[in-house]
Design a protein around this motif. Structure first.
Motif, short mmCIF file in Angstrom:
data_model
loop_
_atom_site.label_atom_id
_atom_site.label_comp_id
_atom_site.label_asym_id
_atom_site.label_seq_id
_atom_site.Cartn_x
_atom_site.Cartn_y
_atom_site.Cartn_z
N THR A 4 -39.82 -6.65 -53.00
CA THR A 4 -41.05 -5.88 -52.78
C THR A 4 -41.39 -5.17 -54.09
O THR A 4 -40.58 -5.17 -55.04
N GLN A 5 -42.58 -4.57 -54.13
CA GLN A 5 -42.95 -3.82 -55.34
C GLN A 5 -41.97 -2.68 -55.58
O GLN A 5 -41.60 -2.41 -56.72
N LYS A 6 -41.53 -2.05 -54.50
CA LYS A 6 -40.59 -0.94 -54.64
C LYS A 6 -39.24 -1.42 -55.17
O LYS A 6 -38.63 -0.78 -56.03
N ASP A 7 -38.77 -2.57 -54.65
CA ASP A 7 -37.49 -3.13 -55.12
C ASP A 7 -37.54 -3.47 -56.60
O ASP A 7 -36.61 -3.16 -57.36
N LEU A 8 -38.65 -4.13 -57.00
CA LEU A 8 -38.80 -4.48 -58.42
C LEU A 8 -38.88 -3.24 -59.28
O LEU A 8 -38.28 -3.19 -60.37
N ALA A 9 -39.56 -2.22 -58.80
CA ALA A 9 -39.70 -0.99 -59.57
C ALA A 9 -38.35 -0.30 -59.76
O ALA A 9 -38.03 0.17 -60.87
N THR A 10 -37.53 -0.24 -58.72
CA THR A 10 -36.21 0.39 -58.87
C THR A 10 -35.31 -0.45 -59.76
O THR A 10 -34.47 0.10 -60.48
N LYS A 11 -35.50 -1.77 -59.73
CA LYS A 11 -34.68 -2.66 -60.57
C LYS A 11 -34.96 -2.45 -62.06
O LYS A 11 -34.05 -2.55 -62.89
N ILE A 12 -36.23 -2.14 -62.40
CA ILE A 12 -36.57 -1.95 -63.81
C ILE A 12 -36.73 -0.47 -64.18
O ILE A 12 -37.19 -0.15 -65.27
N ASN A 13 -36.35 0.42 -63.27
CA ASN A 13 -36.41 1.88 -63.48
C ASN A 13 -37.83 2.38 -63.78
O ASN A 13 -38.06 3.14 -64.71
N LYS A 26 -41.80 3.40 -61.62
CA LYS A 26 -42.37 3.80 -60.33
C LYS A 26 -43.02 2.58 -59.67
O LYS A 26 -43.55 1.70 -60.36
N PRO A 27 -43.04 2.54 -58.34
CA PRO A 27 -43.71 1.43 -57.64
C PRO A 27 -45.20 1.34 -57.96
O PRO A 27 -45.79 0.25 -57.95
N GLN A 28 -45.80 2.46 -58.27
CA GLN A 28 -47.22 2.48 -58.62
C GLN A 28 -47.48 1.65 -59.89
O GLN A 28 -48.52 1.00 -60.02
N ILE A 29 -46.54 1.67 -60.82
CA ILE A 29 -46.67 0.90 -62.06
C ILE A 29 -46.76 -0.59 -61.74
O ILE A 29 -47.61 -1.31 -62.28
N ILE A 30 -45.90 -1.07 -60.85
CA ILE A 30 -45.90 -2.49 -60.48
C ILE A 30 -47.23 -2.84 -59.82
O ILE A 30 -47.84 -3.87 -60.12
N ALA A 31 -47.71 -1.97 -58.94
CA ALA A 31 -48.99 -2.22 -58.25
C ALA A 31 -50.14 -2.28 -59.25
O ALA A 31 -51.03 -3.13 -59.13
N GLU A 32 -50.12 -1.41 -60.25
CA GLU A 32 -51.18 -1.40 -61.26
C GLU A 32 -51.12 -2.65 -62.14
O GLU A 32 -52.17 -3.19 -62.52
N TYR A 33 -49.92 -3.11 -62.47
CA TYR A 33 -49.80 -4.33 -63.27
C TYR A 33 -50.29 -5.54 -62.48
O TYR A 33 -50.96 -6.42 -63.02
N GLU A 34 -49.96 -5.59 -61.19
CA GLU A 34 -50.38 -6.73 -60.37
C GLU A 34 -51.89 -6.74 -60.14
O GLU A 34 -52.48 -7.80 -60.00
N SER A 35 -52.51 -5.56 -60.08
CA SER A 35 -53.95 -5.50 -59.84
C SER A 35 -54.75 -5.54 -61.14
O SER A 35 -55.97 -5.65 -61.10
N GLY A 36 -54.09 -5.42 -62.29
CA GLY A 36 -54.77 -5.50 -63.58
C GLY A 36 -55.49 -4.23 -63.96
O GLY A 36 -56.44 -4.26 -64.74
N LYS A 37 -55.05 -3.08 -63.47
CA LYS A 37 -55.73 -1.81 -63.74
C LYS A 37 -55.07 -0.98 -64.83
O LYS A 37 -55.48 0.15 -65.07
N VAL A 38 -54.06 -1.50 -65.46
CA VAL A 38 -53.29 -0.71 -66.42
C VAL A 38 -53.41 -1.30 -67.82
O VAL A 38 -53.64 -2.49 -67.99
N ILE A 39 -53.27 -0.42 -68.81
CA ILE A 39 -53.22 -0.87 -70.20
C ILE A 39 -51.81 -1.40 -70.44
O ILE A 39 -50.83 -0.71 -70.13
#
Length: 125
Positions: free
Chosen positions: A84-93, A95-108
């Motif tokens: 899940t996004q949360k699992d991936l986020a904890t694996k790379i240290n 926040k889950p919000q970062i993964i969601a932003e990368y997947e949606s293309g909203k982040v620099i």
């Protein structure tokens, strides 16, 4: 009091006219009728300076965002691994919000985070 005549009762003076406000208002009205706009003055406390749109550059300036295709690749790799996004986020240290932003293309894009995600979702043969 016998020798002095009483002065007739006069209307009380308008305070605005005493200060010259009547003339100022009249001059403003005449300027408005002629189409002359108010002069620019610097902002006072609590006010912001207004910038005319003619001062802004004509081109749109914006930061480069993560392409949507990259977000789809991250999402597919994450789902293939069953994370899940949360699992991936904890694996790379991160926040889950970062993964969601990368997947949606909203982040620099940040190369460090992109490298962490790449290492986490890629499988070595």
């Amino acid at each position: 009091m016998l020798g002095k005549e009483r002065s007739p009762v006069t209307e009380p003076r308008d305070k605005n006219k005493e200060k010259g406000e009547g003339k100022k208002i009249a001059s403003r009205r005449s300027l408005l009728l002629r189409g002359v706009e108010k002069k620019w003055r610097p902002p006072r406390n609590g006010q912001r300076a207004r910038i005319s749109s003619t001062w802004l550059p004509r081109t749109q300036l914006h930061h480069q965002r993560v392409p949507l295709e990259v977000g789809k690749v991250i999402q597919k790799g994450r789902q293939d691994k069953g994370l899940t996004q949360k699992d991936l986020a904890t694996k790379i240290n991160e926040k889950p919000q970062i993964i969601a932003e990368y997947e949606s293309g909203k982040v620099i894009p940040n190369n460090q985070v992109m490298g962490k995600i790449e290492r986490a979702i890629t499988t070595l043969p």
